[in-house]
Design an enzyme around this catalytic site. Structure first.
Site, PDB file in Angstrom:
ATOM      1  N   TYR A 233      65.198 -16.734 -70.882  1.00 26.60           N
ATOM      2  CA  TYR A 233      65.618 -16.587 -72.296  1.00 26.60           C
ATOM      3  C   TYR A 233      65.785 -17.944 -72.960  1.00 26.60           C
ATOM      4  O   TYR A 233      66.605 -18.086 -73.857  1.00 26.60           O
ATOM      5  CB  TYR A 233      66.913 -15.775 -72.422  1.00 26.60           C
ATOM      6  CG  TYR A 233      66.845 -14.429 -71.761  1.00 26.60           C
ATOM      7  CD1 TYR A 233      66.170 -13.369 -72.374  1.00 26.60           C
ATOM      8  CD2 TYR A 233      67.441 -14.193 -70.528  1.00 26.60           C
ATOM      9  CE1 TYR A 233      66.100 -12.127 -71.773  1.00 26.60           C
ATOM     10  CE2 TYR A 233      67.373 -12.954 -69.919  1.00 26.60           C
ATOM     11  CZ  TYR A 233      66.706 -11.920 -70.548  1.00 26.60           C
ATOM     12  OH  TYR A 233      66.637 -10.706 -69.960  1.00 26.60           O
ATOM     13  N   HIS A 234      65.036 -18.925 -72.527  1.00 32.19           N
ATOM     14  CA  HIS A 234      65.114 -20.259 -73.143  1.00 32.19           C
ATOM     15  C   HIS A 234      63.930 -20.467 -74.092  1.00 32.19           C
ATOM     16  O   HIS A 234      63.295 -21.514 -74.100  1.00 32.19           O
ATOM     17  CB  HIS A 234      65.138 -21.349 -72.051  1.00 32.19           C
ATOM     18  CG  HIS A 234      66.405 -21.362 -71.265  1.00 32.19           C
ATOM     19  ND1 HIS A 234      66.559 -22.045 -70.084  1.00 32.19           N
ATOM     20  CD2 HIS A 234      67.612 -20.767 -71.515  1.00 32.19           C
ATOM     21  CE1 HIS A 234      67.796 -21.866 -69.627  1.00 32.19           C
ATOM     22  NE2 HIS A 234      68.453 -21.087 -70.478  1.00 32.19           N
ATOM     23  N   ALA A 266      66.445 -23.102 -82.352  1.00 34.32           N
ATOM     24  CA  ALA A 266      65.689 -23.538 -81.169  1.00 34.32           C
ATOM     25  C   ALA A 266      64.179 -23.513 -81.387  1.00 34.32           C
ATOM     26  O   ALA A 266      63.434 -24.064 -80.578  1.00 34.32           O
ATOM     27  CB  ALA A 266      66.053 -22.667 -79.970  1.00 34.32           C
ATOM     28  N   ASN A 276      69.709 -25.827 -69.863  1.00 37.11           N
ATOM     29  CA  ASN A 276      69.763 -24.655 -70.752  1.00 37.11           C
ATOM     30  C   ASN A 276      69.753 -25.076 -72.224  1.00 37.11           C
ATOM     31  O   ASN A 276      70.069 -26.220 -72.548  1.00 37.11           O
ATOM     32  CB  ASN A 276      71.011 -23.837 -70.429  1.00 37.11           C
ATOM     33  CG  ASN A 276      70.991 -23.334 -68.994  1.00 37.11           C
ATOM     34  OD1 ASN A 276      70.031 -23.588 -68.272  1.00 37.11           O
ATOM     35  ND2 ASN A 276      72.016 -22.648 -68.583  1.00 37.11           N
TER      36      ASN A 276
HETATM   37  C1  LIG Z   1      70.571 -13.067 -72.238  1.00 38.85           C
HETATM   38  C2  LIG Z   1      70.609 -14.541 -72.606  1.00 38.85           C
HETATM   39  C3  LIG Z   1      71.335 -15.411 -71.819  1.00 38.85           C
HETATM   40  C4  LIG Z   1      71.360 -16.782 -72.128  1.00 38.85           C
HETATM   41  N1  LIG Z   1      72.112 -17.628 -71.371  1.00 38.85           N
HETATM   42  C5  LIG Z   1      72.218 -18.925 -71.707  1.00 38.85           C
HETATM   43  C6  LIG Z   1      73.077 -19.807 -70.987  1.00 38.85           C
HETATM   44  O1  LIG Z   1      73.756 -19.392 -70.047  1.00 38.85           O
HETATM   45  N2  LIG Z   1      73.112 -21.106 -71.377  1.00 38.85           N
HETATM   46  C7  LIG Z   1      72.367 -21.596 -72.406  1.00 38.85           C
HETATM   47  O2  LIG Z   1      72.446 -22.792 -72.697  1.00 38.85           O
HETATM   48  N3  LIG Z   1      71.543 -20.788 -73.094  1.00 38.85           N
HETATM   49  C8  LIG Z   1      71.456 -19.464 -72.777  1.00 38.85           C
HETATM   50  N4  LIG Z   1      70.638 -18.645 -73.496  1.00 38.85           N
HETATM   51  C9  LIG Z   1      69.799 -19.235 -74.542  1.00 38.85           C
HETATM   52  C10 LIG Z   1      70.573 -19.489 -75.827  1.00 38.85           C
HETATM   53  O3  LIG Z   1      71.347 -18.362 -76.135  1.00 38.85           O
HETATM   54  C11 LIG Z   1      69.552 -19.778 -76.954  1.00 38.85           C
HETATM   55  O4  LIG Z   1      68.750 -20.895 -76.630  1.00 38.85           O
HETATM   56  C12 LIG Z   1      70.257 -20.070 -78.278  1.00 38.85           C
HETATM   57  O5  LIG Z   1      71.135 -19.005 -78.634  1.00 38.85           O
HETATM   58  C13 LIG Z   1      69.213 -20.243 -79.354  1.00 38.85           C
HETATM   59  O6  LIG Z   1      69.882 -20.361 -80.601  1.00 38.85           O
HETATM   60  P1  LIG Z   1      69.142 -20.005 -81.948  1.00 38.85           P
HETATM   61  O7  LIG Z   1      70.112 -20.327 -83.023  1.00 38.85           O
HETATM   62  O8  LIG Z   1      67.810 -20.630 -81.961  1.00 38.85           O
HETATM   63  O9  LIG Z   1      68.870 -18.435 -81.900  1.00 38.85           O
HETATM   64  P2  LIG Z   1      69.868 -17.209 -81.708  1.00 38.85           P
HETATM   65  O10 LIG Z   1      71.106 -17.608 -80.977  1.00 38.85           O
HETATM   66  O11 LIG Z   1      69.026 -16.115 -81.144  1.00 38.85           O
HETATM   67  O12 LIG Z   1      70.329 -16.854 -83.189  1.00 38.85           O
HETATM   68  C14 LIG Z   1      69.480 -16.215 -84.100  1.00 38.85           C
HETATM   69  C15 LIG Z   1      70.305 -15.241 -84.924  1.00 38.85           C
HETATM   70  O13 LIG Z   1      69.486 -14.753 -85.980  1.00 38.85           O
HETATM   71  C16 LIG Z   1      69.704 -13.367 -86.104  1.00 38.85           C
HETATM   72  N5  LIG Z   1      68.490 -12.789 -86.717  1.00 38.85           N
HETATM   73  C17 LIG Z   1      67.251 -12.755 -86.216  1.00 38.85           C
HETATM   74  N6  LIG Z   1      66.404 -12.149 -87.070  1.00 38.85           N
HETATM   75  C18 LIG Z   1      67.141 -11.810 -88.148  1.00 38.85           C
HETATM   76  C19 LIG Z   1      66.835 -11.167 -89.390  1.00 38.85           C
HETATM   77  N7  LIG Z   1      65.602 -10.761 -89.689  1.00 38.85           N
HETATM   78  N8  LIG Z   1      67.853 -10.955 -90.264  1.00 38.85           N
HETATM   79  C20 LIG Z   1      69.128 -11.356 -89.983  1.00 38.85           C
HETATM   80  N9  LIG Z   1      69.460 -12.004 -88.835  1.00 38.85           N
HETATM   81  C21 LIG Z   1      68.477 -12.221 -87.939  1.00 38.85           C
HETATM   82  C22 LIG Z   1      69.933 -12.889 -84.675  1.00 38.85           C
HETATM   83  O14 LIG Z   1      70.617 -11.643 -84.685  1.00 38.85           O
HETATM   84  C23 LIG Z   1      70.772 -14.030 -84.132  1.00 38.85           C
HETATM   85  O15 LIG Z   1      72.137 -13.824 -84.399  1.00 38.85           O
HETATM   86  C24 LIG Z   1      70.611 -17.275 -73.226  1.00 38.85           C
HETATM   87  C25 LIG Z   1      69.888 -16.388 -74.033  1.00 38.85           C
HETATM   88  C26 LIG Z   1      69.891 -15.029 -73.734  1.00 38.85           C
HETATM   89  C27 LIG Z   1      69.113 -14.072 -74.618  1.00 38.85           C
END
Ligand SMILES: Cc1cc2nc3c(=O)[nH]c(=O)nc-3n(C[C@H](O)[C@H](O)[C@H](O)COP(=O)(O)OP(=O)(O)OC[C@H]3O[C@@H](n4cnc5c(N)ncnc54)[C@H](O)[C@@H]3O)c2cc1C
Length: 299
Positions: A233-234, A266, A276
């Site tokens: 999930y990275h 990300a 991570n």
């Molecule tokens: C099961 C899992 C376990 C993980 N474990 C770890 C860990 O232990 N350590 C670590 O460092 N990383 C971990 N990760 C990875 C980490 O969570 C992600 O790299 C990080 O959250 C990415 O951040 P982001 O802001 O890019 O996206 P996200 O955190 O995915 O945020 C995106 C947000 O946008 C919202 N969104 C998307 N589309 C729409 C839309 N059309 N309208 C409104 N809202 C929307 C989503 O609901 C979400 O809240 C894990 C990921 C998962 C899925």
């Protein structure tokens, strides 16, 4: 308490609206009603490495040939949107623990221990992060009397894609991670797996080890990896930042070819990182906030 912030929950952003190439706000659906939130300054897209490219494409920013398949009007022809998807891979080596042993129970932790190492494919960086745990860990279906090494193999070369399945915002996009398509990635996974097997079979662990259960001793490691390797999930990289014109966002996180639109999540990582992704994403967010404040000071 921030009185100048309004949070809309249970809202699905369906597209960014433009006046020519100037982002003017976002459309979203909430309780089956469609709304429009206009902006005075800019739209910040932070939907993650799967949804950010999807929203850009639904809004007309993407490969024009892909957009044409769904009759989406083109705002900017940006072929790299949704490309460069990278992820790490989890592989696993498991060992049974003698029934007579009391196995430790951890309340919740994937990894009471983590081992960092490097494959010969990437001697300058750590590219193996191996979690170590026992079968009793919550959420793991493995036998109670077993211990596992789960190497997270990083800095992989295979690059995948996120493309639209349809023009409907309700539909998930097509995610093709193209795992193990770069031959050196398989080699890195084999090295990491072999290291996990070697560590699990160390004589110092003999009181805890009954036998190696996964992969079975003598099993073909390539087949085992192809059958069992899994996402960590990275996901990153699908709105790549760069100084080259073909990158999706520039070094101020602005979407090239538009004004009033940045991506901060990300998806902008140009390359895989070590370990991570959550902390690095928070650093992007922190840096992005600084950039926004500085650019509004300049305006
Ligand atoms: C099961 C899992 C376990 C993980 N474990 C770890 C860990 O232990 N350590 C670590 O460092 N990383 C971990 N990760 C990875 C980490 O969570 C992600 O790299 C990080 O959250 C990415 O951040 P982001 O802001 O890019 O996206 P996200 O955190 O995915 O945020 C995106 C947000 O946008 C919202 N969104 C998307 N589309 C729409 C839309 N059309 N309208 C409104 N809202 C929307 C989503 O609901 C979400 O809240 C894990 C990921 C998962 C899925």
């Amino acid at each position: 308490m921030h009185t100048n912030v309004t949070v809309q929950t249970e809202a699905l952003v369906t597209k960014i609206r433009f006046n020519d190439t100037q982002a003017i706000g976002v459309e979203y659906v909430q309780n089956q009603e469609t709304y429009f939130a206009g902006v005075r300054n800019e739209v910040i897209l932070s939907a993650g490495a799967i949804a950010s490219p999807k929203i850009l494409m639904l809004s007309g920013i993407g490969d024009e040939t892909e957009l044409a398949k769904f009759d989406l009007p083109v705002v900017v022809n940006a072929p790299e949107v949704g490309r460069n998807l990278h992820d790490d891979l989890f592989i696993s080596a498991g060992f049974s623990i003698p029934q007579a042993q009391d196995v430790p129970v951890y309340p919740y932790s994937l990894a009471p221990a983590v081992i960092f190492a490097s494959t010969e494919n990437s001697s300058s960086v750590v590219d193996i992060e191996s979690s170590v745990g026992v079968g009793t860990i919550k959420g793991f279906p493995s036998p109670k009397h077993s211990f596992w090494l789960w190497p997270n193999v990083m800095h992989l070369k295979s690059k995948g894609t996120v493309t639209l399945r349809s023009s409907s915002p309700e539909e998930a996009p097509v995610i093709d991670p193209k795992y193990l398509t770069a031959p050196e990635d398989l080699q890195s996974c084999i090295t990491a797996l072999q290291l996990a097997i070697d560590i699990g079979n160390q004589s110092r662990l003999s009181q805890w080890r009954e036998s190696q259960i996964a992969p079975e001793p003598g099993a073909d490691l390539e087949s085992y990896i192809r059958q069992t390797a899994d996402t960590t999930y990275h996901y990153c990289g699908t709105c790549r930042m760069g100084i080259d014109e073909s990158s999706v966002v520039d070094t101020e996180l602005k979407v090239r070819g538009t004004s009033g639109l940045r991506v901060i999540d990300a998806s902008v990582f140009p390359l895989p990182i070590t370990a991570n992704t959550a902390a690095a994403t928070m650093m992007i967010a922190d840096k992005g906030a600084d950039i926004i404040i500085k650019s509004s000071d300049r305006a």
